[in-house]
Scaffold this active site. Structure first.
Site, PDB file in Angstrom:
ATOM      1  N   LYS A  22       0.658  -1.221  -0.127  1.00 63.59           N
ATOM      2  CA  LYS A  22       0.018   0.187  -0.014  1.00 63.59           C
ATOM      3  C   LYS A  22       0.877   1.252   0.042  1.00 63.59           C
ATOM      4  CE  LYS A  22      -1.645   1.695   3.989  1.00 63.59           C
ATOM      5  NZ  LYS A  22      -1.451   3.207   4.360  1.00 63.59           N
ATOM      6  N   ASN A  23       1.672   1.283   0.843  1.00 65.29           N
ATOM      7  CA  ASN A  23       2.910   2.390   1.041  1.00 65.29           C
ATOM      8  C   ASN A  23       3.399   2.937  -0.191  1.00 65.29           C
ATOM      9  OD1 ASN A  23       1.484   3.311   3.344  1.00 65.29           O
ATOM     10  ND2 ASN A  23       3.068   2.388   4.674  1.00 65.29           N
ATOM     11  N   ARG A  92      -3.916  10.903   4.929  1.00 62.34           N
ATOM     12  CA  ARG A  92      -2.639  11.811   4.980  1.00 62.34           C
ATOM     13  C   ARG A  92      -1.971  11.892   3.669  1.00 62.34           C
ATOM     14  NH1 ARG A  92       1.203  14.096   8.064  1.00 62.34           N
ATOM     15  NH2 ARG A  92       3.045  13.842   7.553  1.00 62.34           N
ATOM     16  N   CYS A 116      -4.849   8.248   9.824  1.00 66.89           N
ATOM     17  CA  CYS A 116      -4.731   7.578  11.230  1.00 66.89           C
ATOM     18  C   CYS A 116      -4.414   8.898  12.243  1.00 66.89           C
ATOM     19  CB  CYS A 116      -3.846   6.722  11.320  1.00 66.89           C
ATOM     20  SG  CYS A 116      -4.447   5.274  10.538  1.00 66.89           S
ATOM     21  N   ARG A 121       1.386  14.607  13.493  1.00 68.72           N
ATOM     22  CA  ARG A 121       1.607  14.593  11.820  1.00 68.72           C
ATOM     23  C   ARG A 121       1.725  15.766  11.116  1.00 68.72           C
ATOM     24  NH1 ARG A 121      -0.766   8.907  10.108  1.00 68.72           N
ATOM     25  NH2 ARG A 121       1.354   8.901   8.993  1.00 68.72           N
ATOM     26  N   PRO A 122       2.601  16.607  11.263  1.00 72.16           N
ATOM     27  CA  PRO A 122       2.737  18.013  10.443  1.00 72.16           C
ATOM     28  C   PRO A 122       3.425  17.480   9.349  1.00 72.16           C
ATOM     29  CG  PRO A 122       4.618  17.920  12.276  1.00 72.16           C
ATOM     30  CD  PRO A 122       3.548  16.568  12.376  1.00 72.16           C
ATOM     31  N   ILE A 123       3.498  18.744   8.380  1.00 74.32           N
ATOM     32  CA  ILE A 123       4.050  18.468   6.890  1.00 74.32           C
ATOM     33  C   ILE A 123       4.834  19.596   6.589  1.00 74.32           C
ATOM     34  CG2 ILE A 123       1.978  17.059   5.982  1.00 74.32           C
ATOM     35  CD1 ILE A 123       1.285  19.651   4.782  1.00 74.32           C
ATOM     36  N   ASP A 124       5.528  20.048   7.893  1.00 75.34           N
ATOM     37  CA  ASP A 124       6.667  21.210   7.593  1.00 75.34           C
ATOM     38  C   ASP A 124       7.454  20.996   6.830  1.00 75.34           C
ATOM     39  OD1 ASP A 124       6.840  19.361   9.820  1.00 75.34           O
ATOM     40  OD2 ASP A 124       8.659  20.726  10.555  1.00 75.34           O
ATOM     41  N   ASP A 304       5.110   0.599  12.286  1.00 78.46           N
ATOM     42  CA  ASP A 304       3.651   0.214  11.744  1.00 78.46           C
ATOM     43  C   ASP A 304       3.705  -1.148  12.124  1.00 78.46           C
ATOM     44  OD1 ASP A 304       3.213   2.451  10.328  1.00 78.46           O
ATOM     45  OD2 ASP A 304       3.668   1.644   8.387  1.00 78.46           O
ATOM     46  N   ARG A 396      -8.236  -0.006   5.381  1.00 77.40           N
ATOM     47  CA  ARG A 396      -7.331   0.820   4.863  1.00 77.40           C
ATOM     48  C   ARG A 396      -6.035   0.386   4.399  1.00 77.40           C
ATOM     49  NH1 ARG A 396      -6.436   6.307   7.879  1.00 77.40           N
ATOM     50  NH2 ARG A 396      -5.185   6.430   6.168  1.00 77.40           N
TER      51      ARG A 396
END
Ligand code: UD1
Length: 416
Positions: A22-23, A92, A116, A121-124, A304, A396
């Site tokens: 999936k990833n 995400r 999730c 979980r920032p995206i900086d 995970d 998912r």
């Protein structure tokens, strides 16, 4: 709402084929935004996250068609640069369209991503990298808009943390930027290597693949390609842990042990017997003893698999300490496992698990994808009936976890 109903399982026995990753698939799908030609992916798992990415790409004007496990994605008709908020909030990984959109359309607009609930979980780091490549980023009302009117330019980018998503987003964007981009402290996860291989087939020029410094020389155009993503190392690890937890003997067909060294080492330390075979990985359970596990970036133990590993350790002899270094809120399985009789104490980033003789069945809720898998594993070893609710989270990322386990002899069924 669907749920899993299950009872204590006999030792799992037999063979099961693992799904494709999936990833790895999710960023590969986003690559269709960067070419007029089509990308053919084989072995694409039927997962709600994959459906979500397909819908998001379709909203942007891409054509996504699926025949069984084969998916064709064509970005020739791309007509949008703003991702619909409903998709982005659900997953995400939707943020992975940002780099490709910026590279092709020179602008991109997205809501902040959801997914999730395992931390802030920032995206900086994604935004920092794209800014260094010349994009101006504006944030307002839960939205981010990035523009690079002159096109993206190669840059030297140091990531403060080797984020998987940031490395993927920046690497994809850099393939079409003017000049050379260097990403230092890049993530080295196998899914990134797999993505780089697809990009290379599309005409990208990337060196340092699988290392912490990636050098990407921008090209003018990418073209279509065919690709089969890697086996899913997290699904593989989950099934390996289920096999060991039940004292079973299972062959995971198509599994690749080379991406699972840390997991195999820890499972062996715990008492499982694991052997690489031509067709995949064979796992046999033994007397399980507690081990300490720290999640780390690749090649360390994957975050995970921390929750499923914890579920296995609940019944291992002695005390185990699990330390979660990657996400700050990834012990959501703990209250649910306690309902089943587990003895777990959480102290900050550490969870202390004292092995108990017996877990007992209970009605428990999957709070996120991997926490859900942990509860299924616990249910296999618990006396009596277990019901796992909220399995939409599990679906998912696992094509048919109950089906795979049932095929190996577990008394588990999915009921509406
Ligand atoms: C990916 C995986 C997820 C896995 C994770 C870590 C996909 C679709 N998901 O998620 O299954 O658990 O890698 O292996 O591939 N961070 C920041 N700023 C950023 C980006 C990340 O602080 O800009 C932090 C996150 O909050 C987290 C850590 O870095 O604490 C790891 O995140 P990252 O590696 O980016 O994970 P994802 O790409 O979201």
């Amino acid at each position: 709402m669907a749920q899993y109903v299950m009872q204590k399982s006999p030792a799992l026995h037999g063979e099961v084929r693992v799904q494709r990753s999936k990833n790895a698939v999710l960023p590969m799908m986003a690559c269709c935004l960067m070419t007029e030609e089509c990308i053919d992916l084989a072995g694409v798992p039927k997962l709600t996250d994959v459906d979500c990415m397909a819908a998001l790409l379709s909203d942007l004007g891409a054509t996504v068609t699926r025949k069984n496990d084969e998916m064709t994605l064509c970005g020739g008709g791309l007509n949008g640069w703003q991702a619909g908020h409903n998709w982005v909030e659900r997953m995400r990984a939707s943020v992975l369209v940002m780099g490709p959109l910026l590279a092709r359309c020179r602008k991109a607009r997205l809501n902040f991503p959801g997914g999730c609930a395992i931390g802030t979980r920032p995206i900086d780091l994604h935004l920092k990298g794209l800014s260094l490549m010349g994009a101006s980023v504006a944030l307002s009302d839960g939205c981010m808009e990035a523009r690079a009117q002159e096109g993206l330019k190669g840059a030297n980018i140091y990531l403060d943390f080797p984020s998987v998503g940031a490395t993927e987003n920046i690497m994809m964007a850099a393939t079409l930027a003017q000049g050379t981009t260097v990403i230092e402290n890049a993530a080295k996860e196998p899914e990134i290597v797999d993505l780089a291989h697809l990009l290379e087939r599309m005409g990208a020029r990337i060196s340092g693949v699988g290392q912490s410094t990636l050098v990407i020389e921008g090209v003018e155009k990418l073209h279509g390609a065919q690709y089969t993503p890697m086996p899913d190392r997290i699904e593989t690890g989950t099934l390996m842990l289920c096999a060991a937890a039940t004292g079973g003997d299972v062959l995971l067909m198509g599994a690749d042990g080379s991406s699972l060294h840390a997991v195999i080492a820890k499972m062996r330390e715990c008492g499982a017997v694991i052997t690489a075979q031509d067709q995949g990985i064979r796992v046999r359970g033994g007397e399980l003893v507690g081990v300490d596990v720290e999640t780390l970036v690749y090649p360390g133990f994957p975050t995970d698999l921390q929750a499923p590993m914890m579920a296995l350790l609940c019944r291992a002899e002695g005390t185990s300490i699990l330390t979660e270094h990657i996400f700050e809120n990834r012990f959501m399985q703990v209250p649910q496992l306690r309902k089943m009789g587990a003895s777990i104490t959480v102290r900050g980033r550490n969870a202390i698990v004292r092995g108990v003789m017996e877990l007992h069945g209970a009605r428990v809720a999957a709070t996120d994808l991997r926490a859900g898998a942990a509860l299924v594993l616990a249910g296999l070893t618990a006396e009596g009936h277990t019901t796992v609710t909220d399995i939409a989270h599990i679906e998912r990322g696992y094509v048919d976890l109950a089906g795979a386990l049932a095929a190996l002899g577990a008394p588990i069924a999915r009921v509406e």
